[in-house]
Design an enzyme around this catalytic site. Sequence first.
Site, PDB file in Angstrom:
ATOM      1  N   PHE A   1       0.868  -1.193   0.000  1.00 27.48           N
ATOM      2  CA  PHE A   1       0.000   0.000   0.000  1.00 27.48           C
ATOM      3  C   PHE A   1       0.896   1.232   0.000  1.00 27.48           C
ATOM      4  CE2 PHE A   1      -2.454   3.512   1.581  1.00 27.48           C
ATOM      5  CZ  PHE A   1      -3.635   3.382   0.853  1.00 27.48           C
TER       6      PHE A   1
ATOM      7  N   LYS B   1       2.903  10.131   8.309  1.00 24.63           N
ATOM      8  CA  LYS B   1       2.188   9.678   9.500  1.00 24.63           C
ATOM      9  C   LYS B   1       2.757  10.192  10.839  1.00 24.63           C
ATOM     10  CE  LYS B   1      -0.134   5.574   7.629  1.00 24.63           C
ATOM     11  NZ  LYS B   1      -1.538   5.848   7.866  1.00 24.63           N
TER      12      LYS B   1
ATOM     13  N   ASP C   1       9.509   2.509   1.687  1.00 25.78           N
ATOM     14  CA  ASP C   1       8.373   3.278   2.197  1.00 25.78           C
ATOM     15  C   ASP C   1       8.263   3.037   3.702  1.00 25.78           C
ATOM     16  OD1 ASP C   1       5.885   4.230   2.950  1.00 25.78           O
ATOM     17  OD2 ASP C   1       4.830   3.485   1.172  1.00 25.78           O
TER      18      ASP C   1
HETATM   19  C1  LIG Z   1       3.085   2.435   3.838  1.00 25.29           C
HETATM   20  C2  LIG Z   1       2.171   3.556   3.472  1.00 25.29           C
HETATM   21  N1  LIG Z   1       2.517   4.372   2.478  1.00 25.29           N
HETATM   22  C3  LIG Z   1       1.733   5.404   2.110  1.00 25.29           C
HETATM   23  C4  LIG Z   1       0.541   5.653   2.744  1.00 25.29           C
HETATM   24  C5  LIG Z   1      -0.316   6.807   2.309  1.00 25.29           C
HETATM   25  O1  LIG Z   1      -0.227   7.812   3.245  1.00 25.29           O
HETATM   26  P1  LIG Z   1      -1.316   8.988   3.245  1.00 25.29           P
HETATM   27  O2  LIG Z   1      -2.610   8.383   3.663  1.00 25.29           O
HETATM   28  O3  LIG Z   1      -0.773   9.980   4.238  1.00 25.29           O
HETATM   29  O4  LIG Z   1      -1.370   9.530   1.869  1.00 25.29           O
HETATM   30  C6  LIG Z   1       0.139   4.823   3.793  1.00 25.29           C
HETATM   31  C7  LIG Z   1      -1.142   5.057   4.475  1.00 25.29           C
HETATM   32  O5  LIG Z   1      -1.681   4.218   5.138  1.00 25.29           O
HETATM   33  C8  LIG Z   1       0.972   3.752   4.164  1.00 25.29           C
HETATM   34  O6  LIG Z   1       0.637   2.919   5.156  1.00 25.29           O
END
Ligand SMILES: Cc1ncc(COP(=O)(O)O)c(C=O)c1O
Length: 403
Positions: free
Chosen positions: A132, A248, A219
Amino acid sequence: MNDLAPSPLMNTYANLPVYLSHGEGVWLWDEGGRKYLDGLAGIAVNTLGHNHPRLVAAITDQAKRIIHSSNIYKVRYQEQLAAKLCALSGMDNVFFCNSGLEANEAALKIARKFGHDKGIEAPEIVVYDDAFHGRSLATLSATGNAKVQKGFAPLVPGFVRVPMNDLAALEAATAQRKNVVAVFIEAIQGEGGINAAQIEYLRALRALCDARGWLLMIDEVQCGMGRTGKWFAHQWAGIVPDVMPLAKGLASGVPVGAVVARGAAARVFGPGNHGTTFGGNPLAMRAALETLAVIEDDGLLQNAGKVGAHLAATLRSRLGGIAGFEEVRGRGLMLGVVLDRPCTPLALSALGYCDDYGLLINVTQERVVRLLPALVMNEDEALLLAEGVARLVTDFLLADAKP
Ligand SMILES: Cc1ncc(COP(=O)(O)O)c(C=O)c1O
């Protein structure tokens, strides 16, 4: 407003029926005064819990000075925060934005331009099953979840998808491809169900990327910022990525994102290649700087490791042997309680856990109860959370087993 009236909000979330109004540490209260133990921290966001005095003081002080100025001008706190993130990660420079998907979008653009700069006209990026990365068109295309992608074709091209922790599969998928420029992986998949990249796999990826001249992009949006007991989850493997998106937990609730880069990746962007209006604003920078300072001053990395181990051990001892319980997995305060069947209703029943308080938990991938509490959680609170989750899960499995 009448409950039957159409909502003025777009129908994007199946929200739980609770309006949270204020909090203190790992406790929250709703508008009706009911108390909740927060096992989710706004999905790994409220690093310092709620109403942390140092964070509130920093934000308040900054709000009185300047909230936003624009990247047309220099922002002193951007330089300070970037230097700090580089020192913590062993990397070279940072671009600030406002969310996880924006950080990932910047990472994908770095990878593509890195390729173009080498003369590769259609660069390809390796991504993973169950990943994700966000919900913009590029990041949902990188995401490995058909539900997230459904209805949004044509997807952004240029991704090669492989299973995690299978080096042979990656080598086979890329053997005939000349245009691969990067591997993009979560050190621990969050939305995907708390699936960790194995330490050996991360090390092998580092070696492979070095050998092939690819960027290793990790990520850390969900698993970073101290949650696993190290600043960044990949640090358990003793490696350093070329590109690392963050968001986050970075500013403990104030929206912020960052992409940290190293070596060639750090030199890809020049003026005009990327930008944002809000990114790196003084308010978000102050909140992030204060969050990092509190993590250091209060030993929250050690706390996440210790309290997370206690939480996991208690859950295992309470749930071990119960039919339908599979395992507790994850690291530090990023844990998944895995069942053998869908258990989505648990998030709602947790709100009514007992007369004195409810629990805030989440279910991902339909059968993984996800726990991501604030890094300030103590062992007593972790015990309450573990006992609560164990009881909810046990009752659910027993009720489900009945004919
Ligand atoms: C690993 C990861 N990358 C990217 C995102 C996307 O982040 P945002 O919701 O702040 O766009 C998330 C959100 O849950 C995530 O868990």
